[in-house]
Scaffold this motif. Structure first.
Motif, PDB file in Angstrom:
ATOM      1  N   ALA A  93       0.880  -1.266   0.091  1.00 36.78           N
ATOM      2  CA  ALA A  93      -0.036   0.081  -0.024  1.00 36.78           C
ATOM      3  C   ALA A  93       0.840   1.143   0.040  1.00 36.78           C
ATOM      4  O   ALA A  93       0.674   2.242  -0.637  1.00 36.78           O
ATOM      5  CB  ALA A  93      -0.799   0.175   1.402  1.00 36.78           C
ATOM      6  N   SER A  96       2.252   1.745  -3.618  1.00 39.40           N
ATOM      7  CA  SER A  96       1.300   1.904  -4.460  1.00 39.40           C
ATOM      8  C   SER A  96       0.305   3.147  -4.314  1.00 39.40           C
ATOM      9  O   SER A  96      -0.805   2.989  -5.305  1.00 39.40           O
ATOM     10  CB  SER A  96       0.387   0.542  -4.959  1.00 39.40           C
ATOM     11  OG  SER A  96      -0.115   0.269  -3.546  1.00 39.40           O
ATOM     12  N   ASN A  97       0.347   3.905  -3.364  1.00 38.82           N
ATOM     13  CA  ASN A  97      -0.321   5.057  -3.071  1.00 38.82           C
ATOM     14  C   ASN A  97       0.545   6.408  -3.070  1.00 38.82           C
ATOM     15  O   ASN A  97       1.787   6.189  -2.514  1.00 38.82           O
ATOM     16  CB  ASN A  97      -1.118   4.790  -1.855  1.00 38.82           C
ATOM     17  CG  ASN A  97      -2.433   3.997  -2.317  1.00 38.82           C
ATOM     18  OD1 ASN A  97      -3.327   4.327  -2.705  1.00 38.82           O
ATOM     19  ND2 ASN A  97      -2.175   2.874  -1.825  1.00 38.82           N
ATOM     20  N   THR A  98       0.148   7.339  -3.383  1.00 37.73           N
ATOM     21  CA  THR A  98       0.843   8.598  -2.919  1.00 37.73           C
ATOM     22  C   THR A  98       0.454   8.943  -1.537  1.00 37.73           C
ATOM     23  O   THR A  98      -0.421   8.204  -0.767  1.00 37.73           O
ATOM     24  CB  THR A  98       0.301   9.855  -3.500  1.00 37.73           C
ATOM     25  OG1 THR A  98      -1.049  10.009  -3.563  1.00 37.73           O
ATOM     26  CG2 THR A  98       0.472   9.560  -5.364  1.00 37.73           C
ATOM     27  N   ALA A 101      -2.950  10.436  -1.309  1.00 43.83           N
ATOM     28  CA  ALA A 101      -3.911   9.360  -1.521  1.00 43.83           C
ATOM     29  C   ALA A 101      -4.141   8.753   0.036  1.00 43.83           C
ATOM     30  O   ALA A 101      -5.321   8.332   0.516  1.00 43.83           O
ATOM     31  CB  ALA A 101      -3.723   8.387  -2.484  1.00 43.83           C
ATOM     32  N   LEU A 102      -3.214   8.329   0.688  1.00 38.56           N
ATOM     33  CA  LEU A 102      -3.214   7.748   1.913  1.00 38.56           C
ATOM     34  C   LEU A 102      -3.965   8.352   2.904  1.00 38.56           C
ATOM     35  O   LEU A 102      -4.524   7.918   3.807  1.00 38.56           O
ATOM     36  CB  LEU A 102      -1.710   7.078   2.327  1.00 38.56           C
ATOM     37  CG  LEU A 102      -1.286   5.773   1.506  1.00 38.56           C
ATOM     38  CD1 LEU A 102       0.211   5.518   1.875  1.00 38.56           C
ATOM     39  CD2 LEU A 102      -2.087   4.758   1.691  1.00 38.56           C
ATOM     40  N   LYS A 105      -7.465   8.625   2.601  1.00 36.47           N
ATOM     41  CA  LYS A 105      -8.189   7.278   2.860  1.00 36.47           C
ATOM     42  C   LYS A 105      -8.032   7.300   4.594  1.00 36.47           C
ATOM     43  O   LYS A 105      -9.202   6.798   5.027  1.00 36.47           O
ATOM     44  CB  LYS A 105      -7.332   6.095   2.544  1.00 36.47           C
ATOM     45  CG  LYS A 105      -7.513   5.748   1.130  1.00 36.47           C
ATOM     46  CD  LYS A 105      -6.383   4.804   0.452  1.00 36.47           C
ATOM     47  CE  LYS A 105      -6.800   4.459  -0.784  1.00 36.47           C
ATOM     48  NZ  LYS A 105      -5.771   3.371  -1.394  1.00 36.47           N
TER      49      LYS A 105
END
Length: 165
Positions: A93, A96-98, A101-102, A105
């Motif tokens: 995670a 695969s996320n900026t 983005a995290l 979330k």
């Protein structure tokens, strides 16, 4: 009734047949592993090691943070560590996320602003970050040159390690 009763009951069952006490705390195989907190990774099993063989430091992304570096220095000088494996993994995670983005979330899950949250383990290029982490360990003044340091990617779908550095 405790929120942990199920886990305490499982621990009681575990302890009934526990016979692995008495270890001295050193890494008997001379290994330290920095890897991700992802529960798909079983650090000892993936290397054919057992209880007492290795020192393991886990964090999001398997990054060499200041805390991981501290653990490695202690391992090298006090706990028989002669080989260090840095092991991030596929489908991670934090790779695969900026960071944005995290944070989004987390904000959605928490119901509050997370824009201020510092997520230092997020990487945009896992191979580059791994090479940087290996170089960081190799160049640390308290990690002697005779300590071997390698960078690997663990594939969570095959169980295989692929040495990158």
């Amino acid at each position: 009734m405790s929120d942990f009763d199920d886990l305490l009951a499982a621990n009681q069952t575990y302890a009934e047949t526990f016979d692995d006490g008495g270890f001295d705390g050193v890494a008997h195989a001379g290994v330290a592993i920095v890897t991700c907190m992802d529960s798909r990774i079983e650090p000892l099993a993936m290397l054919g090691l057992g209880l007492g063989d290795a020192k393991i430091f886990r964090n999001p992304g398997g990054r060499v943070t200041p805390q991981a570096m501290e653990a490695l220095v202690l391992g090298v000088h006090l706990l028989n560590v002669k080989r260090i494996l840095i092991v991030p993994h596929t489908r991670c995670a934090v790779a695969s996320n900026t960071e944005a983005a995290l944070r989004a979330k987390i904000a959605e899950s928490a119901g509050q602003d997370a824009s201020w949250l510092d997520l230092t383990v997020v990487v945009d290029d896992q191979a580059r970050a791994l090479a940087e982490d290996v170089a960081k360990v190799r160049s640390h003044p308290f990690v002697p040159e005779d300590v071997k340091v390698g960078g690997f990617i663990y594939d969570v779908d095959t169980g295989l390690l692929n040495q990158k550095v």
